[in-house]
Design a protein around this motif. Structure first.
Motif, PDB file in Angstrom:
ATOM      1  N   LYS A 165     -35.035  10.102  25.175  1.00  0.00           N
ATOM      2  CA  LYS A 165     -34.148  11.136  24.635  1.00  0.00           C
ATOM      3  C   LYS A 165     -33.280  11.764  25.715  1.00  0.00           C
ATOM      4  N   ARG A 166     -32.111  12.273  25.291  1.00  0.00           N
ATOM      5  CA  ARG A 166     -31.376  13.155  26.188  1.00  0.00           C
ATOM      6  C   ARG A 166     -32.246  14.382  26.398  1.00  0.00           C
ATOM      7  N   ARG A 167     -32.453  14.724  27.659  1.00  0.00           N
ATOM      8  CA  ARG A 167     -33.413  15.807  27.920  1.00  0.00           C
ATOM      9  C   ARG A 167     -32.933  16.668  29.081  1.00  0.00           C
ATOM     10  N   VAL A 168     -33.158  17.980  28.931  1.00  0.00           N
ATOM     11  CA  VAL A 168     -32.950  18.921  30.027  1.00  0.00           C
ATOM     12  C   VAL A 168     -34.271  19.622  30.269  1.00  0.00           C
ATOM     13  N   VAL A 169     -34.759  19.549  31.495  1.00  0.00           N
ATOM     14  CA  VAL A 169     -35.984  20.265  31.864  1.00  0.00           C
ATOM     15  C   VAL A 169     -35.581  21.659  32.328  1.00  0.00           C
ATOM     16  N   ALA A 170     -36.074  22.681  31.629  1.00  0.00           N
ATOM     17  CA  ALA A 170     -35.776  24.070  31.983  1.00  0.00           C
ATOM     18  C   ALA A 170     -37.012  24.685  32.634  1.00  0.00           C
ATOM     19  N   HIS A 173     -34.916  35.562  29.878  1.00  0.00           N
ATOM     20  CA  HIS A 173     -34.515  36.911  29.487  1.00  0.00           C
ATOM     21  C   HIS A 173     -33.146  37.290  30.043  1.00  0.00           C
ATOM     22  N   SER A 174     -32.556  36.398  30.846  1.00  0.00           N
ATOM     23  CA  SER A 174     -31.247  36.662  31.440  1.00  0.00           C
ATOM     24  C   SER A 174     -30.175  35.878  30.688  1.00  0.00           C
ATOM     25  N   LYS A 175     -29.212  36.591  30.104  1.00  0.00           N
ATOM     26  CA  LYS A 175     -28.171  35.920  29.324  1.00  0.00           C
ATOM     27  C   LYS A 175     -27.303  35.023  30.206  1.00  0.00           C
ATOM     28  N   SER A 176     -27.028  35.445  31.436  1.00  0.00           N
ATOM     29  CA  SER A 176     -26.206  34.618  32.320  1.00  0.00           C
ATOM     30  C   SER A 176     -26.925  33.325  32.665  1.00  0.00           C
ATOM     31  N   SER A 177     -28.243  33.421  32.845  1.00  0.00           N
ATOM     32  CA  SER A 177     -29.042  32.238  33.156  1.00  0.00           C
ATOM     33  C   SER A 177     -29.066  31.279  31.965  1.00  0.00           C
ATOM     34  N   VAL A 178     -29.260  31.823  30.774  1.00  0.00           N
ATOM     35  CA  VAL A 178     -29.310  30.995  29.565  1.00  0.00           C
ATOM     36  C   VAL A 178     -27.929  30.425  29.254  1.00  0.00           C
ATOM     37  N   ASN A 179     -26.884  31.171  29.553  1.00  0.00           N
ATOM     38  CA  ASN A 179     -25.523  30.670  29.355  1.00  0.00           C
ATOM     39  C   ASN A 179     -25.287  29.396  30.157  1.00  0.00           C
ATOM     40  N   LYS A 180     -25.767  29.369  31.385  1.00  0.00           N
ATOM     41  CA  LYS A 180     -25.614  28.182  32.226  1.00  0.00           C
ATOM     42  C   LYS A 180     -26.378  26.995  31.632  1.00  0.00           C
ATOM     43  N   LEU A 181     -27.546  27.288  31.063  1.00  0.00           N
ATOM     44  CA  LEU A 181     -28.319  26.231  30.409  1.00  0.00           C
ATOM     45  C   LEU A 181     -27.556  25.685  29.210  1.00  0.00           C
ATOM     46  N   LEU A 182     -26.957  26.567  28.412  1.00  0.00           N
ATOM     47  CA  LEU A 182     -26.187  26.136  27.240  1.00  0.00           C
ATOM     48  C   LEU A 182     -24.988  25.290  27.643  1.00  0.00           C
ATOM     49  N   GLU A 183     -24.351  25.655  28.746  1.00  0.00           N
ATOM     50  CA  GLU A 183     -23.218  24.860  29.230  1.00  0.00           C
ATOM     51  C   GLU A 183     -23.655  23.437  29.566  1.00  0.00           C
ATOM     52  N   LEU A 239     -36.526  32.117  25.104  1.00  0.00           N
ATOM     53  CA  LEU A 239     -35.306  31.333  25.285  1.00  0.00           C
ATOM     54  C   LEU A 239     -34.532  31.224  23.980  1.00  0.00           C
ATOM     55  N   ILE A 240     -35.240  30.940  22.887  1.00  0.00           N
ATOM     56  CA  ILE A 240     -34.605  30.843  21.574  1.00  0.00           C
ATOM     57  C   ILE A 240     -33.912  32.155  21.217  1.00  0.00           C
ATOM     58  N   ASN A 241     -34.572  33.265  21.460  1.00  0.00           N
ATOM     59  CA  ASN A 241     -33.981  34.565  21.138  1.00  0.00           C
ATOM     60  C   ASN A 241     -32.701  34.807  21.938  1.00  0.00           C
ATOM     61  N   SER A 242     -32.724  34.455  23.218  1.00  0.00           N
ATOM     62  CA  SER A 242     -31.534  34.637  24.051  1.00  0.00           C
ATOM     63  C   SER A 242     -30.400  33.724  23.587  1.00  0.00           C
ATOM     64  N   ILE A 243     -30.727  32.478  23.229  1.00  0.00           N
ATOM     65  CA  ILE A 243     -29.721  31.542  22.730  1.00  0.00           C
ATOM     66  C   ILE A 243     -29.083  32.088  21.449  1.00  0.00           C
ATOM     67  N   HIS A 244     -29.915  32.637  20.571  1.00  0.00           N
ATOM     68  CA  HIS A 244     -29.404  33.178  19.308  1.00  0.00           C
ATOM     69  C   HIS A 244     -28.472  34.356  19.558  1.00  0.00           C
ATOM     70  N   GLN A 245     -28.857  35.238  20.484  1.00  0.00           N
ATOM     71  CA  GLN A 245     -28.005  36.398  20.799  1.00  0.00           C
ATOM     72  C   GLN A 245     -26.667  35.948  21.362  1.00  0.00           C
ATOM     73  N   ILE A 246     -26.699  34.975  22.254  1.00  0.00           N
ATOM     74  CA  ILE A 246     -25.459  34.466  22.852  1.00  0.00           C
ATOM     75  C   ILE A 246     -24.599  33.786  21.790  1.00  0.00           C
ATOM     76  N   ALA A 247     -25.233  32.982  20.938  1.00  0.00           N
ATOM     77  CA  ALA A 247     -24.492  32.265  19.894  1.00  0.00           C
ATOM     78  C   ALA A 247     -23.841  33.234  18.915  1.00  0.00           C
ATOM     79  N   SER A 248     -24.547  34.303  18.586  1.00  0.00           N
ATOM     80  CA  SER A 248     -24.003  35.287  17.643  1.00  0.00           C
ATOM     81  C   SER A 248     -22.736  35.927  18.190  1.00  0.00           C
ATOM     82  N   SER A 249     -22.734  36.226  19.473  1.00  0.00           N
ATOM     83  CA  SER A 249     -21.546  36.844  20.074  1.00  0.00           C
ATOM     84  C   SER A 249     -20.441  35.813  20.307  1.00  0.00           C
ATOM     85  N   ARG A 250     -20.832  34.574  20.559  1.00  0.00           N
ATOM     86  CA  ARG A 250     -19.854  33.528  20.876  1.00  0.00           C
ATOM     87  C   ARG A 250     -19.158  32.999  19.636  1.00  0.00           C
ATOM     88  N   PHE A 251     -19.911  32.824  18.534  1.00  0.00           N
ATOM     89  CA  PHE A 251     -19.358  32.178  17.354  1.00  0.00           C
ATOM     90  C   PHE A 251     -19.164  33.136  16.187  1.00  0.00           C
TER      91      PHE A 251
END
Length: 377
Positions: A74-79, A111-121, A152-164
């Protein structure tokens, strides 16, 4: 000094305890984990990308080996989550190690939005080749218990809500300090055009852990419930690791003046409940709380520093190391101001000591050694 003697001492103390699903003195593989493992394997077949969350303090020990065969295709990212608790001087060696094996890896703080943002990128970059031909994409988040998947899921959801923009109202993932809080598999839509769903999964371990040390590392990180192994055993293991690494001697250089006896006087004489340092239960400490915690940490560091400094035995000798750990329990009892006659004294010492360690108050640590170059994990 190596950890060989520490392993022997702890193994001796554990007796015949085994980390297995069906037999032995402990059964740590609950029924919901077996069912969840089957469900995760089914969803892996459909996933376009997998975020494998591991504990940055135990990047190898927090692998679920049972799922690795499916993950390899699978395509995989280890966090590597909880990077704030991991030794910053070593964590980059781990990311380089994964990079050398062509495995995408990123150290994050869920718990850091900037950190999770980099992961999403990075995730979006990995999905670019699929976006052009698939209207709906699935990203599966997996990991053993207590590595921070739901955070992580909670941070992704918060970022997605503001982004989209505001989408369909979704229930946030449940975050808790105990392993296995997320016991169902739930999906969260984080983007549209194309639709991207992130699927959270419960933390599952393998039915049997290959060796005692791996089991103790998982217990120390909170992936196995304390009650399964026993707080005292976990605390003994932690002390053995600290001693064989000489960690308390380094505290002298970090806190020279404080270890020489300087203390902070708080205007308020009060007790701060260390349970509030645990995830989910955290509340903002006031100035007096911070001074209390800081002073308590100094007392603990000083107790371990002095006992190790005065140690005249051989660290490679099992009996000598056992004797040192016993002395340190006595010193910690004084540091925590636990009455000598307390029937649950050792349990209380162990709980408080483990809470400070897990909250990062004793410093950043990585318990796993970076494998040699030809080992793939």
């Amino acid at each position: 000094m190596g950890l060989g003697v520490a392993k022997t001492v702890i193994k001796k103390g554990l007796g015949e305890v085994g980390f297995n699903a069906g037999g032995g003195p402990i059964n740590w593989f609950p029924g919901h984990m077996a069912a969840a493992t089957r469900a995760i394997k089914d969803r892996l077949k459909l996933a376009d990308l997998v975020i494998e969350v591991r504990d940055a303090c135990i990047p190898i020990s927090s692998i679920n080996h049972q799922l690795q065969p499916q993950l390899s295709s699978k395509r995989r990212v280890v966090a590597l989550n909880k990077k704030d608790l991991a030794n910053p001087n070593i964590i980059h060696k781990w990311t380089r190690y994964f990079d050398s094996h062509n495995q995408d890896c990123m150290a994050i703080n869920a718990h850091s939005k900037s950190s999770v943002n980099k992961l999403l990128e990075l995730v979006e970059f990995k999905l670019k080749e699929v976006i052009s031909r698939e209207p709906t994409l699935l990203v599966l988040v997996i990991g053993v218990p207590n590595v921070g998947k739901s955070a992580l899921i909670n941070s992704i959801h918060q970022i997605a809500s503001s982004r989209f923009g505001v989408q369909q109202k979704m229930k946030r993932a449940t975050v808790g300090p105990l392993p296995g809080v997320t016991q169902d598999i739930a999906g969260y839509k984080i983007a549209h055009q194309p639709s991207i769903y992130v699927l959270d999964t419960p933390g599952v371990l393998v039915p049997s852990i290959p060796d005692i040390e791996t089991g103790l590392k998982l217990a120390l990180a909170g992936s196995v419930k304390d009650s399964v192994v026993g707080e005292e055993r976990i605390a003994q293991y932690l002390l053995a690791v600290l001693n064989t690494r000489g960690t308390p001697l380094h505290w002298k250089h970090l806190n020279n003046r404080r270890l020489e006896g300087i203390r902070y006087d708080s205007k308020e004489k009060h007790e701060y409940n260390l349970k509030d340092l645990r995830p989910k239960r955290r509340k903002p400490p006031n100035d007096s709380d911070m001074l209390f915690i800081e002073d308590l940490v100094t007392e603990v560091q000083c107790a371990l520093y002095l006992t190790l400094l005065e140690f005249t035995g051989n660290m490679e000798d099992e009996s000598d190391l056992e004797g040192l750990i016993e002395q340190q329990f006595e010193a910690l009892q004084k540091a925590f101001k636990i009455p000598h006659k307390a029937s649950e004294a050792r349990m209380m010492i162990s709980k408080k000591f483990l809470t400070l360690f897990r909250a990062g108050k004793l410093g950043p640590f990585i318990l796993d050694d970076v494998p040699n170059a030809n080992t793939v994990s």
